[in-house]
Design a protein around this motif. Structure first.
Motif, PDB file in Angstrom:
ATOM      1  N   TRP A  36     -61.313   4.480 120.209  1.00  0.00           N
ATOM      2  CA  TRP A  36     -62.040   4.185 121.130  1.00  0.00           C
ATOM      3  C   TRP A  36     -62.479   4.207 122.466  1.00  0.00           C
ATOM      4  O   TRP A  36     -63.529   3.913 123.215  1.00  0.00           O
ATOM      5  N   PRO A  37     -61.865   5.385 122.930  1.00  0.00           N
ATOM      6  CA  PRO A  37     -62.112   5.544 124.609  1.00  0.00           C
ATOM      7  C   PRO A  37     -63.869   7.066 124.098  1.00  0.00           C
ATOM      8  O   PRO A  37     -64.791   6.890 125.214  1.00  0.00           O
ATOM      9  N   ALA A  38     -63.660   7.139 122.723  1.00  0.00           N
ATOM     10  CA  ALA A  38     -64.692   7.909 122.553  1.00  0.00           C
ATOM     11  C   ALA A  38     -65.541   7.305 122.301  1.00  0.00           C
ATOM     12  O   ALA A  38     -67.280   7.550 123.116  1.00  0.00           O
ATOM     13  N   ALA A  39     -65.797   5.942 122.145  1.00  0.00           N
ATOM     14  CA  ALA A  39     -66.552   5.702 121.933  1.00  0.00           C
ATOM     15  C   ALA A  39     -66.877   4.561 122.973  1.00  0.00           C
ATOM     16  O   ALA A  39     -68.451   4.392 122.828  1.00  0.00           O
ATOM     17  N   PHE A  40     -66.325   4.352 124.153  1.00  0.00           N
ATOM     18  CA  PHE A  40     -66.864   3.778 125.103  1.00  0.00           C
ATOM     19  C   PHE A  40     -67.745   5.001 125.542  1.00  0.00           C
ATOM     20  O   PHE A  40     -68.746   4.185 127.186  1.00  0.00           O
ATOM     21  N   GLU A  41     -66.787   6.347 125.641  1.00  0.00           N
ATOM     22  CA  GLU A  41     -67.978   7.034 126.471  1.00  0.00           C
ATOM     23  C   GLU A  41     -69.173   7.425 125.721  1.00  0.00           C
ATOM     24  O   GLU A  41     -70.579   7.437 126.879  1.00  0.00           O
ATOM     25  N   ALA A  42     -69.234   7.358 124.681  1.00  0.00           N
ATOM     26  CA  ALA A  42     -70.673   7.351 124.183  1.00  0.00           C
ATOM     27  C   ALA A  42     -71.287   6.105 124.592  1.00  0.00           C
ATOM     28  O   ALA A  42     -73.004   6.429 125.104  1.00  0.00           O
ATOM     29  N   MET A  43     -71.049   5.202 124.380  1.00  0.00           N
ATOM     30  CA  MET A  43     -71.731   4.149 124.813  1.00  0.00           C
ATOM     31  C   MET A  43     -72.367   4.214 126.432  1.00  0.00           C
ATOM     32  O   MET A  43     -73.546   4.059 127.289  1.00  0.00           O
ATOM     33  N   ALA A  44     -70.875   4.675 127.239  1.00  0.00           N
ATOM     34  CA  ALA A  44     -71.857   5.059 129.147  1.00  0.00           C
ATOM     35  C   ALA A  44     -72.260   6.070 128.653  1.00  0.00           C
ATOM     36  O   ALA A  44     -73.535   5.899 129.975  1.00  0.00           O
ATOM     37  N   ALA A  45     -72.600   7.301 128.102  1.00  0.00           N
ATOM     38  CA  ALA A  45     -73.675   8.097 128.044  1.00  0.00           C
ATOM     39  C   ALA A  45     -75.208   7.864 127.621  1.00  0.00           C
ATOM     40  O   ALA A  45     -75.916   8.509 128.624  1.00  0.00           O
ATOM     41  N   VAL A  46     -75.046   6.399 126.863  1.00  0.00           N
ATOM     42  CA  VAL A  46     -76.538   6.110 126.515  1.00  0.00           C
ATOM     43  C   VAL A  46     -77.067   5.353 127.690  1.00  0.00           C
ATOM     44  O   VAL A  46     -78.435   5.618 127.792  1.00  0.00           O
ATOM     45  N   VAL A  47     -76.486   4.849 128.115  1.00  0.00           N
ATOM     46  CA  VAL A  47     -76.617   3.971 129.101  1.00  0.00           C
ATOM     47  C   VAL A  47     -76.949   4.419 130.575  1.00  0.00           C
ATOM     48  O   VAL A  47     -78.148   4.530 131.453  1.00  0.00           O
ATOM     49  N   SER A  48     -76.660   5.680 130.865  1.00  0.00           N
ATOM     50  CA  SER A  48     -76.739   6.289 132.385  1.00  0.00           C
ATOM     51  C   SER A  48     -77.546   7.311 131.558  1.00  0.00           C
ATOM     52  O   SER A  48     -78.225   7.770 132.568  1.00  0.00           O
ATOM     53  N   LEU A  49     -78.307   7.822 130.441  1.00  0.00           N
ATOM     54  CA  LEU A  49     -79.490   8.340 130.393  1.00  0.00           C
ATOM     55  C   LEU A  49     -80.735   7.761 130.594  1.00  0.00           C
ATOM     56  O   LEU A  49     -81.156   8.064 131.008  1.00  0.00           O
ATOM     57  N   GLY A  50     -80.465   6.518 129.924  1.00  0.00           N
ATOM     58  CA  GLY A  50     -81.693   5.403 129.616  1.00  0.00           C
ATOM     59  C   GLY A  50     -81.453   5.059 131.297  1.00  0.00           C
ATOM     60  O   GLY A  50     -82.729   5.361 131.971  1.00  0.00           O
ATOM     61  N   ALA A  51     -80.468   5.517 132.154  1.00  0.00           N
ATOM     62  CA  ALA A  51     -80.736   4.658 134.013  1.00  0.00           C
ATOM     63  C   ALA A  51     -81.601   6.203 134.250  1.00  0.00           C
ATOM     64  O   ALA A  51     -82.736   5.237 134.919  1.00  0.00           O
ATOM     65  N   GLY A  52     -80.800   6.797 134.287  1.00  0.00           N
ATOM     66  CA  GLY A  52     -81.559   7.689 134.807  1.00  0.00           C
ATOM     67  C   GLY A  52     -82.774   8.639 134.487  1.00  0.00           C
ATOM     68  O   GLY A  52     -83.772   8.769 135.173  1.00  0.00           O
ATOM     69  N   ALA A  53     -83.061   8.316 133.883  1.00  0.00           N
ATOM     70  CA  ALA A  53     -84.972   8.524 132.992  1.00  0.00           C
ATOM     71  C   ALA A  53     -85.567   7.436 133.985  1.00  0.00           C
ATOM     72  O   ALA A  53     -86.394   7.973 134.433  1.00  0.00           O
ATOM     73  N   LEU A  54     -85.112   6.371 133.976  1.00  0.00           N
ATOM     74  CA  LEU A  54     -85.757   5.223 134.457  1.00  0.00           C
ATOM     75  C   LEU A  54     -86.158   5.063 135.085  1.00  0.00           C
ATOM     76  O   LEU A  54     -87.422   5.002 136.444  1.00  0.00           O
ATOM     77  N   ILE A  55     -85.127   5.617 136.699  1.00  0.00           N
ATOM     78  CA  ILE A  55     -84.702   5.534 138.300  1.00  0.00           C
ATOM     79  C   ILE A  55     -85.124   6.331 138.755  1.00  0.00           C
ATOM     80  O   ILE A  55     -85.699   6.504 139.392  1.00  0.00           O
ATOM     81  N   LEU A  56     -85.058   8.007 137.552  1.00  0.00           N
ATOM     82  CA  LEU A  56     -85.936   9.388 138.392  1.00  0.00           C
ATOM     83  C   LEU A  56     -87.350   9.244 138.223  1.00  0.00           C
ATOM     84  O   LEU A  56     -88.396  10.046 138.871  1.00  0.00           O
ATOM     85  N   GLY A  57     -87.449   8.984 137.040  1.00  0.00           N
ATOM     86  CA  GLY A  57     -89.386   8.707 136.633  1.00  0.00           C
ATOM     87  C   GLY A  57     -89.973   7.964 137.589  1.00  0.00           C
ATOM     88  O   GLY A  57     -90.129   8.128 138.840  1.00  0.00           O
TER      89      GLY A  57
END
Length: 543
Positions: free
Chosen positions: A397-418
């Motif tokens: 389960w911690p691995a699944a939570f980390e996966a969701m966090a990574a997806v959210v961070s990637l999308g947010a980073g591309a939006l905020i920096l772009g």
């Protein structure tokens, strides 16, 4: 509890495998020894991490420092090919050692080594591909940087590929809980590499020279680990006939969850840095990487403490000792917070002066550092909880939570920096918020559930004492910051020095384990009482 050796059993000869049950538990003194060994080694890593970036910047420039940071960011993607298998080796070596099942130990080691040799070869191919992709990864950089960047990426990525099969013997050493042996090897390697790199920088060496030195040191270090693993376990055999397909599948199944967690947690960091390089360029990455480096050093420092509990929790889980697992979870998290909080307070209050002293005015970004530090105050103390879940084999389960966090961070980073043009502060928020939720809230909830502990009991037993212990340090840091607002060195020296002295009695009274204090007390009495007895004893009568 560990199974004692029968009274009529002979003591094992030097280098002989331990008897069954020798590892079926844990002791506080063994844990302290392993933690201290890890921290001594990581002290050298910290010194290197502070010295090298400054000298690379001074000797080669900010752009080439950014190229160096890019190379290390891309190394992470090669390391993913390890598939989390080394964690499976460590766990199963500890269990096989507890049961004296040496046939199973050899099957685990050889099966995993075969898998990781294939992964290492794939890593070499991936290294070539990453080196070729450098111009696309640095679209805003000076084209003159492409050639050295290609070589740096290639050499560091090959180094990561070489580490993949070598991690098997690393895991054998830690499965035997001989972190002291491991850290002697790592310390000697890192010291030699640091000296060689400094000599290269001051004799006209390039950033490519530094990468060659790192690769050479890693190869020699892994050869030493191979020899050490054989010495610790004389029954260890390395031969293709000892590979087992079913064992390899089992190890891959266990390691897959670890690999997902590593991919998502480390990928969250590295992809965040990669987005900074793509949108803002290598010079901005050099600034951002220095803020991130401080919190990453803190994370890795605490990880040296937390990882020693993987074999311990594996042995306790094998004995179904739930009570001691609950106690271990509370203790590891509480002490993790004791260690983490002082560093986070320094970053929050005196992060700007620290960066100014370390790297100069061009590298200050106190808002970025504060955001990252606050997020890590929640996540870093939970590294021990993850180690316990890993030892129990309940880290899915911690691995699944980390996966969701990574997806959210990637999308947010591309939006905020772009489109939003959020800059370095925006990149920090894109990393911090998903990280704090997954690692600081959901991970400890999983750990509590795994050992049958309520969340309320966990929080009330873990958090209050470390937070109160941090008050003297916080007061001293704030006083120094307001007293010397424009003088970074006095603020840092007085704030940290006075805060450390004010915190020392608190930590001695409530943090240092009683067994350690007793050992220190006995050692002190031996040094002071014995000489006094000699001086005051009866003198010889004269003839």
């Amino acid at each position: 509890m560990s199974n004692p050796r029968p009274d009529n059993s002979a003591a094992p000869s030097a280098g002989a495998p331990p008897p069954a049950g020798d590892a079926a538990g844990w002791s506080s003194l063994r844990v302290v020894r392993n933690v201290l060994a890890n921290w001594v080694w990581y002290g050298l890593v910290l010194v290197s991490g502070f010295i090298l970036p400054r000298f690379i910047d001074r000797q080669l420039g900010q752009d080439l420092l950014g190229v160096w940071d890019l190379g290390w960011s891309l190394v992470f993607y090669i390391s993913l090919l390890a598939l989390g298998v080394s964690s499976a080796v460590q766990r199963h070596v500890a269990r096989a050692r507890a049961l004296a099942d040496w046939d199973q130990l050899n099957a685990v080691v050889n099966s995993c080594l075969a898998v990781l040799l294939a992964s290492g070869l794939l890593g070499v191919g991936a290294a070539i591909g990453l080196a070729a992709a450098v111009p696309w990864l640095l679209p805003t950089a000076d084209p003159a940087l492409f050639e050295p960047a290609r070589w740096v990426v290639l050499l560091l990525a090959i180094c990561a590929a070489e580490q993949i099969p070598g991690s098997v013997f690393n895991a054998v050493i830690t499965g035997f809980e001989r972190y002291d042996v491991l850290n002697v090897i790592r310390g000697a390697r890192d010291l030699a590499v640091l000296v060689a790199m400094l000599v290269a920088l001051f004799t006209g060496g390039t950033v490519v020279t530094l990468a060659i030195i790192v690769l050479s040191g890693e190869i020699l270090g892994d050869l030493a680990k191979l020899l050490a693993a054989h010495r610790l376990c004389p029954t260890l055999r390395v031969h293709p006939r000892l590979c087992r397909r079913d064992t390899a599948r089992e190890m891959l199944g266990f390691g897959a969850k670890t690999a997902v967690q590593a991919l998502c947690r480390s990928g969250l960091y590295q992809t965040n840095s990669l987005l900074v390089a793509v949108f803002l360029g290598p010079a901005a990455l050099a600034v951002y990487a220095r803020q991130r480096a401080l919190v990453m050093h803190l994370l890795r420092f605490v990880k040296q403490y937390a990882q020693v509990f993987i074999p311990a929790s594996s042995a306790l889980d094998a004995q179904a000792d739930t009570a001691r697992l609950q106690h271990l979870l509370i203790q590891t998290s509480r002490y993790g917070l004791y260690v983490t909080l002082p560093a986070v307070l320094i970053f929050l209050v005196l992060g700007g002066p620290l960066l100014q002293i370390w790297m100069g005015d061009d590298y200050q970004a106190p808002a970025v550092l504060a955001i990252l530090a606050a997020a890590h105050l929640l996540t870093v103390p939970q590294l021990g909880a993850y180690s316990i879940l890993l030892g129990m084999g309940k880290h899915g389960w911690p691995a699944a939570f980390e996966a969701m966090a990574a997806v959210v961070s990637l999308g947010a980073g591309a939006l905020i920096l772009g489109p939003l043009n959020g800059g370095l502060v925006g990149a920090a928020w894109a990393l911090a918020l998903p990280l704090a939720l997954s690692g600081g809230v959901l991970l400890p909830a999983c750990a509590c559930r795994a050992v049958g502990l309520s969340g309320v009991e966990y929080v009330t037993k873990v958090a209050p004492a470390p937070l109160l212990a941090g008050l003297p340090l916080a007061a001293c840091l704030l006083a120094a910051r307001f007293t010397w607002p424009a003088e970074p060195l006095p603020a840092l020296l007085v704030g940290v020095g006075a805060g450390g002295l004010a915190s020392l009695p608190v930590y001695w009274r409530w943090v240092v384990p009683t067994s350690v204090k007793e050992r220190i007390g006995r050692a002190w009495r031996r040094r002071t009482v014995a000489p006094a007895a000699v001086e005051t004893g009866p003198s010889s009568s004269l003839p």
